[in-house]
Write a protein that holds these residues in place. Structure first.
Motif, PDB file in Angstrom:
ATOM      1  N   UNK A 103     -21.187  -2.841   0.289  1.00 45.57           N
ATOM      2  CA  UNK A 103     -20.589  -2.420   1.544  1.00 45.57           C
ATOM      3  C   UNK A 103     -19.100  -2.150   1.322  1.00 45.57           C
ATOM      4  N   UNK A 104     -18.591  -1.096   1.938  1.00 47.55           N
ATOM      5  CA  UNK A 104     -17.182  -0.737   1.768  1.00 47.55           C
ATOM      6  C   UNK A 104     -16.432  -0.728   3.097  1.00 47.55           C
ATOM      7  N   UNK A 105     -16.971  -1.352   4.112  1.00 47.61           N
ATOM      8  CA  UNK A 105     -16.295  -1.546   5.388  1.00 47.61           C
ATOM      9  C   UNK A 105     -15.830  -0.254   6.048  1.00 47.61           C
ATOM     10  N   UNK A 106     -16.443   0.870   5.734  1.00 49.52           N
ATOM     11  CA  UNK A 106     -16.058   2.118   6.368  1.00 49.52           C
ATOM     12  C   UNK A 106     -14.752   2.709   5.862  1.00 49.52           C
ATOM     13  N   UNK A 107     -14.269   2.216   4.758  1.00 48.90           N
ATOM     14  CA  UNK A 107     -13.031   2.721   4.168  1.00 48.90           C
ATOM     15  C   UNK A 107     -13.372   3.941   3.318  1.00 48.90           C
ATOM     16  N   UNK A 108     -12.551   4.956   3.389  1.00 45.09           N
ATOM     17  CA  UNK A 108     -12.761   6.147   2.575  1.00 45.09           C
ATOM     18  C   UNK A 108     -12.204   5.901   1.175  1.00 45.09           C
ATOM     19  N   UNK A 109     -12.870   6.410   0.146  1.00 47.21           N
ATOM     20  CA  UNK A 109     -12.392   6.200  -1.225  1.00 47.21           C
ATOM     21  C   UNK A 109     -10.947   6.631  -1.427  1.00 47.21           C
ATOM     22  N   UNK A 110     -10.552   7.750  -0.823  1.00 48.42           N
ATOM     23  CA  UNK A 110      -9.175   8.218  -1.013  1.00 48.42           C
ATOM     24  C   UNK A 110      -8.161   7.245  -0.412  1.00 48.42           C
ATOM     25  N   UNK A 111      -8.543   6.528   0.657  1.00 48.08           N
ATOM     26  CA  UNK A 111      -7.649   5.523   1.230  1.00 48.08           C
ATOM     27  C   UNK A 111      -7.475   4.355   0.259  1.00 48.08           C
ATOM     28  N   UNK A 112      -8.557   3.922  -0.327  1.00 47.54           N
ATOM     29  CA  UNK A 112      -8.494   2.808  -1.276  1.00 47.54           C
ATOM     30  C   UNK A 112      -7.693   3.195  -2.515  1.00 47.54           C
ATOM     31  N   UNK A 113      -7.848   4.424  -2.972  1.00 44.89           N
ATOM     32  CA  UNK A 113      -7.127   4.877  -4.163  1.00 44.89           C
ATOM     33  C   UNK A 113      -5.632   5.038  -3.900  1.00 44.89           C
ATOM     34  N   UNK A 114      -5.276   5.365  -2.669  1.00 46.93           N
ATOM     35  CA  UNK A 114      -3.869   5.553  -2.293  1.00 46.93           C
ATOM     36  C   UNK A 114      -3.147   4.212  -2.105  1.00 46.93           C
ATOM     37  N   UNK A 115      -3.903   3.133  -1.908  1.00 41.49           N
ATOM     38  CA  UNK A 115      -3.348   1.816  -1.597  1.00 41.49           C
ATOM     39  C   UNK A 115      -2.453   1.295  -2.715  1.00 41.49           C
ATOM     40  N   UNK A 116      -1.227   0.921  -2.377  1.00 39.12           N
ATOM     41  CA  UNK A 116      -0.280   0.356  -3.339  1.00 39.12           C
ATOM     42  C   UNK A 116       0.148  -1.063  -2.970  1.00 39.12           C
ATOM     43  N   UNK A 117       0.048  -1.383  -1.666  1.00 44.18           N
ATOM     44  CA  UNK A 117       0.448  -2.699  -1.169  1.00 44.18           C
ATOM     45  C   UNK A 117      -0.581  -3.168  -0.164  1.00 44.18           C
ATOM     46  N   UNK A 118      -1.049  -4.409  -0.325  1.00 40.96           N
ATOM     47  CA  UNK A 118      -1.948  -5.027   0.643  1.00 40.96           C
ATOM     48  C   UNK A 118      -1.301  -6.321   1.090  1.00 40.96           C
ATOM     49  N   UNK A 119      -1.012  -6.415   2.389  1.00 46.71           N
ATOM     50  CA  UNK A 119      -0.342  -7.592   2.953  1.00 46.71           C
ATOM     51  C   UNK A 119      -1.313  -8.351   3.855  1.00 46.71           C
ATOM     52  N   UNK A 120      -1.120  -9.647   3.905  1.00 42.71           N
ATOM     53  CA  UNK A 120      -2.015 -10.528   4.661  1.00 42.71           C
ATOM     54  C   UNK A 120      -1.234 -11.510   5.501  1.00 42.71           C
ATOM     55  N   UNK A 121      -1.730 -11.754   6.704  1.00 46.43           N
ATOM     56  CA  UNK A 121      -1.316 -12.905   7.490  1.00 46.43           C
ATOM     57  C   UNK A 121      -1.980 -14.119   6.838  1.00 46.43           C
ATOM     58  N   UNK A 122      -1.594 -15.310   7.232  1.00 41.76           N
ATOM     59  CA  UNK A 122      -2.179 -16.513   6.636  1.00 41.76           C
ATOM     60  C   UNK A 122      -3.132 -17.207   7.608  1.00 41.76           C
ATOM     61  N   UNK A 123      -2.584 -17.799   8.673  1.00 49.89           N
ATOM     62  CA  UNK A 123      -3.412 -18.591   9.591  1.00 49.89           C
ATOM     63  C   UNK A 123      -4.420 -17.697  10.303  1.00 49.89           C
ATOM     64  N   UNK A 171       7.485   2.708  -0.346  1.00 51.86           N
ATOM     65  CA  UNK A 171       6.115   3.081   0.011  1.00 51.86           C
ATOM     66  C   UNK A 171       6.047   3.611   1.437  1.00 51.86           C
ATOM     67  N   UNK A 172       5.058   4.456   1.686  1.00 53.25           N
ATOM     68  CA  UNK A 172       4.804   4.956   3.035  1.00 53.25           C
ATOM     69  C   UNK A 172       3.656   4.160   3.654  1.00 53.25           C
ATOM     70  N   UNK A 173       3.503   4.295   4.961  1.00 58.22           N
ATOM     71  CA  UNK A 173       2.452   3.563   5.672  1.00 58.22           C
ATOM     72  C   UNK A 173       1.072   3.865   5.101  1.00 58.22           C
ATOM     73  N   UNK A 174       0.835   5.096   4.662  1.00 63.67           N
ATOM     74  CA  UNK A 174      -0.463   5.476   4.122  1.00 63.67           C
ATOM     75  C   UNK A 174      -0.820   4.799   2.811  1.00 63.67           C
ATOM     76  N   UNK A 175       0.159   4.160   2.186  1.00 62.74           N
ATOM     77  CA  UNK A 175      -0.075   3.447   0.919  1.00 62.74           C
ATOM     78  C   UNK A 175      -0.221   1.941   1.124  1.00 62.74           C
ATOM     79  N   UNK A 176      -0.300   1.526   2.396  1.00 65.43           N
ATOM     80  CA  UNK A 176      -0.245   0.106   2.721  1.00 65.43           C
ATOM     81  C   UNK A 176      -1.434  -0.316   3.557  1.00 65.43           C
ATOM     82  N   UNK A 177      -1.951  -1.504   3.248  1.00 64.71           N
ATOM     83  CA  UNK A 177      -2.973  -2.132   4.060  1.00 64.71           C
ATOM     84  C   UNK A 177      -2.443  -3.446   4.603  1.00 64.71           C
ATOM     85  N   UNK A 178      -2.969  -3.862   5.741  1.00 68.09           N
ATOM     86  CA  UNK A 178      -2.564  -5.135   6.344  1.00 68.09           C
ATOM     87  C   UNK A 178      -3.783  -5.785   6.975  1.00 68.09           C
ATOM     88  N   UNK A 179      -3.870  -7.104   6.835  1.00 59.48           N
ATOM     89  CA  UNK A 179      -4.953  -7.864   7.453  1.00 59.48           C
ATOM     90  C   UNK A 179      -4.369  -8.948   8.339  1.00 59.48           C
TER      91      UNK A 179
END
Length: 167
Positions: free
Chosen positions: A1-21, A102-110
């Motif tokens: 399963x790939x959670x509906x993410x497009x391959x090009x989005x995953x390939x463009x990703x340079x930074x993935x940030x996470x909340x903790x709690x 980095x631009x917003x398109x290169x970033x993921x956040x959870x």
């Protein structure tokens, strides 16, 4: 399963940030008899984070609380960008992006709650755990099947890795 993410989005990703709690933990806070606060982290999530970093994605933590435990967990996982004590998570994420060029398109956040909404809306990829607040689920492009602290981070990491590896 790939959670509906497009391959090009995953390939463009340079930074993935996470909340903790509520994302890296189940959101519960435990207080010891001397007033110390304890958090529980999922080792499966930790391994997923290490694998994602090894694929070339820079990792970051942006959290509203200040916690020595978060700093320690970040050190253990090799996460160098740790921003604590910030409720303005969209501003914090944007500033980190600017610092890294980095631009917003290169970033993921959870994230999982209302303070995460600006970051979820700003980032090119937004993720929320299954048990996130409705505002965060609505702002995120993707909601995991797993709950926060129970493999949601790993689910995101594995999905991104599968797409980045072309599977």
């Amino acid at each position: 399963m790939t959670l509906g993410i497009k391959p090009e989005q995953a390939l463009r990703l340079r930074l993935m940030a996470f909340d903790v709690d509520g994302v890296m933990t189940d959101g519960r806070l435990y207080y010891g008899p001397d007033g110390e606060m304890l958090k529980t982290f999922n080792t499966l999530d930790g391994h997923g984070l290490k694998k994602l970093a090894a694929s070339g994605v820079t990792l970051a933590i942006i959290t509203g609380r200040d916690s020595a435990m978060v700093a320690r967990r970040a050190r253990d996982l090799g996460i160098e960008h740790v921003i604590q004590g910030r409720e303005d998570k969209g501003v914090a994420l944007s500033a980190l992006a600017q610092q890294l060029g980095l631009s917003a398109g290169e970033i993921g956040y959870m994230g999982d709650d209302e303070p995460d909404v600006p970051a979820l809306e700003w980032a090119g990829l937004g993720f929320a755990p299954a048990n996130a607040h409705a505002a965060a689920r609505s702002a995120a492009g993707t909601v995991t099947e797993a709950r926060g602290g129970e493999g949601a981070v790993r689910e995101v990491c594995d999905s991104l890795l599968r797409l980045r590896e072309g599977q």
